[in-house]
Enzyme design. Sequence first.
Site, PDB file in Angstrom:
ATOM      1  N   SER A   5       0.851  -1.194   0.000  1.00 16.51           N
ATOM      2  CA  SER A   5       0.000   0.000   0.000  1.00 16.51           C
ATOM      3  C   SER A   5       0.890   1.249   0.000  1.00 16.51           C
ATOM      4  O   SER A   5       1.740   1.404  -0.876  1.00 16.51           O
ATOM      5  CB  SER A   5      -0.952  -0.046   1.197  1.00 16.51           C
ATOM      6  OG  SER A   5      -1.927   0.959   1.101  1.00 16.51           O
ATOM      7  N   ASP A  27      -9.548  -3.511  -6.136  1.00 17.66           N
ATOM      8  CA  ASP A  27      -8.723  -2.509  -5.466  1.00 17.66           C
ATOM      9  C   ASP A  27      -8.678  -1.271  -6.353  1.00 17.66           C
ATOM     10  O   ASP A  27      -8.406  -1.364  -7.551  1.00 17.66           O
ATOM     11  CB  ASP A  27      -7.311  -3.070  -5.265  1.00 17.66           C
ATOM     12  CG  ASP A  27      -6.340  -2.080  -4.618  1.00 17.66           C
ATOM     13  OD1 ASP A  27      -6.805  -1.052  -4.084  1.00 17.66           O
ATOM     14  OD2 ASP A  27      -5.136  -2.355  -4.648  1.00 17.66           O
ATOM     15  N   HIS A  76      -7.843  -4.573  -1.636  1.00 17.84           N
ATOM     16  CA  HIS A  76      -6.786  -3.815  -0.973  1.00 17.84           C
ATOM     17  C   HIS A  76      -6.655  -4.241   0.485  1.00 17.84           C
ATOM     18  O   HIS A  76      -7.639  -4.378   1.195  1.00 17.84           O
ATOM     19  CB  HIS A  76      -7.072  -2.319  -1.042  1.00 17.84           C
ATOM     20  CG  HIS A  76      -5.866  -1.488  -0.725  1.00 17.84           C
ATOM     21  ND1 HIS A  76      -4.869  -1.219  -1.635  1.00 17.84           N
ATOM     22  CD2 HIS A  76      -5.475  -0.896   0.435  1.00 17.84           C
ATOM     23  CE1 HIS A  76      -3.932  -0.489  -1.078  1.00 17.84           C
ATOM     24  NE2 HIS A  76      -4.279  -0.273   0.187  1.00 17.84           N
TER      25      HIS A  76
END
Length: 264
Positions: A59, A213, A243
């Site tokens: 991320s 995502d 995600h």
Amino acid sequence: MPVHLKDCVLTDCFFRYPLAPEHPYPAQQLSCYTAVLHFLKNAQDYGVDPKRIVLAGDSSGGTLVASTAQQLLMTKDLPQPQAHILIYPYLQCLDLNLPSYQQNQSIPLLVKKNAVRFATVYLSGTDAGVNEIMANAHVPQELMTKYQKWISAEHIPEEFKGRGYVPFVPGPFSEDLFQKYKTVFDPIFSPLLAEDAVIQQFPETFLLTCEYDIFRDDGLLYKKRLEDNGVPVTWLHLKDGFHAIALLIDMGSFQFPGVSLQED
């Protein structure tokens, strides 16, 4: 020669860096760069071969890997990391209406509006202009045109548009938002905007993307840029992934099959 990760030390760029809004950008990026630089300079003191270091992050940690890598290229007196591992990274803030941003805007664990809010607080300490930024109102037409060669739905394979995509017409441009958030056009903040001459120097990269995502297309575009510049890429796409799915590893009944990857 391919990098064997079992022979390397992974340096995770998702550690306890200072947090916004108390510490706005670029405190986080500088903290990560400083830590990596220190480790590279003193690797042997930790019993580590400095020629066997891999940068890894997921991320925003993946974002920091890509941005830190740009800065490390200026440290010619130090060995460079042997590989990058990027797990569903955020990589640009130019076009927030690529197919994956449209398709997954309301899918947990990271919905689009929250992602944009996090970014504005990260940069300015406030969430001013979130709705307008979601409509790309912070991007002047000349920049959108300039970077279309790298960031455009046209570069996303058709197979990833099957769940729906409508060519997006930006909202009215806001000079105030552009001035307030123009940092997002710095390649250190948006690594997809790095020049070819920079990307060509990056090492072998492992890149993971997830179908559900909003950042999926950031990863797809980065994969293309790396490949176009001759950087070896190993790409894994989780068709049932979302995600932050990696956070559920070893969580028993909460773990998803897509992350049950066993080492050979």
